[in-house]
Design an enzyme around this catalytic site. Structure first.
Site, mmCIF file in Angstrom:
data_model
loop_
_atom_site.group_PDB
_atom_site.id
_atom_site.type_symbol
_atom_site.label_atom_id
_atom_site.label_comp_id
_atom_site.label_asym_id
_atom_site.label_seq_id
_atom_site.Cartn_x
_atom_site.Cartn_y
_atom_site.Cartn_z
ATOM 1 C CB CYS A 78 -2.957 5.194 2.752
ATOM 2 S SG CYS A 78 -3.246 3.771 1.664
ATOM 3 C CD GLU A 101 -1.943 6.259 -3.890
ATOM 4 O OE1 GLU A 101 -3.151 6.092 -4.182
ATOM 5 O OE2 GLU A 101 -1.574 6.756 -2.819
#
Length: 152
Positions: free
Chosen positions: A81, A53
């Site tokens: 996360c 990401e």
């Protein structure tokens, strides 16, 4: 349409697997075109922030020449996360689509709900579970192999 772009993210995850990285892939879409595609590269780059990401967000910002990714959608094979959820919020991404839930570090729905926290100034529309079985199987196979090899 979500399945198509998640398949592209899965392709990135498979590339990570081929490089002996945790198999997570991400793509960012703007106006129905992929403007960023990345996979985990923590081992290769020796960088704890080199999550799929994070790399994809950097690529998308470069592509659009703006840190504001307000017209984009992030597709990622694993629930982001806390670090990645923070970057998603900072980039002002309006939509996140993910595959498998992350029971150990999920910051979208599983452990934390950062992308919908009312105390924060930005929120994301979230679609969870797109191709979850395929995303999860790739991760499960990777970690089973790592345990067989005695790696953490």
């Amino acid at each position: 349409m979500h399945q198509h772009f998640m398949e592209l993210a899965l392709r990135e995850a498979r590339q990570a697997l081929a490089e002996n990285e945790v198999p997570v892939g991400a793509v960012i879409v703007h106006d129905e075109h992929v403007i960023a595609a990345a996979h985990n590269q923590r081992e290769q780059l020796r960088d704890p922030t080199a999550h799929a990401e994070m790399i994809a967000i950097t690529q998308a910002a470069e592509s659009l020449r703006s840190w504001r990714l307000e017209q984009c959608t992030l597709y990622v094979t694993l629930e982001p996360c806390p670090m990645c959820a923070g970057a998603i919020l900072q980039a002002r991404l309006p939509r996140v689509v993910y595959g498998a839930a992350d029971p150990k570090a999920g910051a979208v729905a599983t452990l934390y709900q950062l992308l919908s926290d009312p105390r924060l100034n930005h929120h994301c529309e979230v679609t969870a579970g797109v191709l979850a079985a395929s995303c999860g199987q790739l991760l499960t196979a990777f970690f089973q192999a790592q345990r067989r090899l005695g790696k953490k």
